[in-house]
Design a protein around this motif. Structure first.
Motif, short mmCIF file in Angstrom:
data_model
loop_
_atom_site.label_atom_id
_atom_site.label_comp_id
_atom_site.label_asym_id
_atom_site.label_seq_id
_atom_site.Cartn_x
_atom_site.Cartn_y
_atom_site.Cartn_z
N GLU A 8 40.96 45.62 27.02
CA GLU A 8 41.02 44.02 27.64
C GLU A 8 40.78 44.70 29.10
OE1 GLU A 8 44.94 42.63 26.68
OE2 GLU A 8 43.84 41.64 25.05
N VAL A 9 39.79 43.26 29.98
CA VAL A 9 39.49 43.40 31.47
C VAL A 9 39.20 42.18 31.31
CG1 VAL A 9 37.55 43.77 32.54
CG2 VAL A 9 38.19 45.02 30.58
N SER A 17 42.43 34.51 35.05
CA SER A 17 44.25 34.90 34.02
C SER A 17 43.23 35.17 32.13
CB SER A 17 44.41 33.42 33.61
OG SER A 17 44.23 32.77 33.85
N ARG A 18 42.57 35.40 32.10
CA ARG A 18 41.47 35.37 31.06
C ARG A 18 41.36 36.77 30.89
NH1 ARG A 18 35.50 34.28 29.62
NH2 ARG A 18 36.00 33.91 27.11
N TRP A 19 41.53 37.13 29.62
CA TRP A 19 41.54 38.74 29.73
C TRP A 19 40.32 38.71 28.36
CZ3 TRP A 19 43.78 42.45 31.36
CH2 TRP A 19 44.51 42.92 32.32
N ARG A 20 39.39 39.12 28.35
CA ARG A 20 38.45 39.59 27.43
C ARG A 20 38.21 41.47 27.51
NH1 ARG A 20 32.71 37.75 30.15
NH2 ARG A 20 32.52 38.15 28.19
N LYS A 21 37.73 41.78 25.89
CA LYS A 21 37.38 42.92 25.15
C LYS A 21 36.13 43.47 26.17
CE LYS A 21 39.98 42.60 21.52
NZ LYS A 21 41.51 43.34 21.32
N MET A 59 34.14 41.62 43.33
CA MET A 59 35.37 41.64 43.02
C MET A 59 35.67 42.60 42.67
SD MET A 59 35.76 38.38 40.82
CE MET A 59 35.11 37.52 42.00
N ARG A 60 37.38 42.91 42.71
CA ARG A 60 37.77 44.08 41.28
C ARG A 60 38.58 43.56 40.09
NH1 ARG A 60 42.59 46.05 45.14
NH2 ARG A 60 43.22 46.84 43.83
N TYR A 61 38.32 44.46 38.92
CA TYR A 61 38.81 44.29 37.77
C TYR A 61 40.02 45.19 37.27
CZ TYR A 61 34.29 42.35 37.62
OH TYR A 61 33.33 41.16 37.51
N VAL A 62 40.57 44.76 36.39
CA VAL A 62 41.99 45.06 35.79
C VAL A 62 42.32 45.41 34.77
CG1 VAL A 62 44.45 44.25 34.99
CG2 VAL A 62 43.41 43.26 37.72
#
Length: 122
Positions: A34-35, A41-45, A1-4
Motif C-alpha cells: 500500500e502506498v 490518509s488514503r492508502w492505495r495498492k 512530495m514524500r510517499y509512505v
C-alpha cells in the motif's frame, strides 16, 4: 512530495514517486503493498498507481531461460534447414525451405515476445 509505502514488514518513506518506482522495479515494493502520499490518509495498492503499473519489471529467470531455449531451438532448426538445402534430393531441399520458413516464423515470435511489455497484473 514524500510517499509512505506499507509492506508486511513495516512502513518505508520515499522522497518521491520516482524513488517508489525505482524500488518497485527492484522488487522492494510489491504490487500488493500500500502506498499513500505523506499528507494524505488514503492508502492505495502500489499496482493501481499508473506510474507503477506502467513500470516494467525485469524478467524472471524462468522467462529469460525460455527466451534462451527458444533462440537455441531456432539456431538448431536453421542449421538443419541449411544442411538440407545443400542436398541433391529435391524433396530434402523443399523440406529445408519449409524448415527455414518455420525458423524465421519462430524467430519473429521470439523477437516480438522480447519487446512485449508484461501485463499490468505482474
Amino acid at each position: 512530495m514524500r510517499y509512505v509505502v506499507r509492506t508486511p514488514d513495516g512502513e518505508l518513506v520515499y522522497p518521491s514517486l520516482l524513488d517508489v518506482e525505482q524500488a518497485y522495479l527492484q522488487g522492494l515494493v510489491d504490487a500488493e503493498d500500500e502506498v499513500r502520499e505523506e499528507d494524505s490518509s488514503r492508502w492505495r495498492k502500489a499496482g493501481s498507481l499508473p506510474t507503477l503499473a506502467r513500470a516494467r519489471r525485469a524478467s524472471t529467470g524462468a522467462a529469460q531461460r525460455g527466451q534462451i531455449l527458444s533462440v537455441v531451438g531456432v539456431v538448431l532448426l536453421g542449421a538443419v534447414a541449411l544442411s538440407l538445402l545443400f542436398r541433391d534430393n529435391w524433396h530434402l531441399r523443399l523440406f529445408g525451405i519449409v524448415l527455414a520458413l518455420a525458423a524465421s516464423f519462430m524467430l519473429t515470435r521470439v523477437t516480438l515476445k522480447a519487446f512485449k511489455r508484461p501485463s499490468s497484473g505482474g
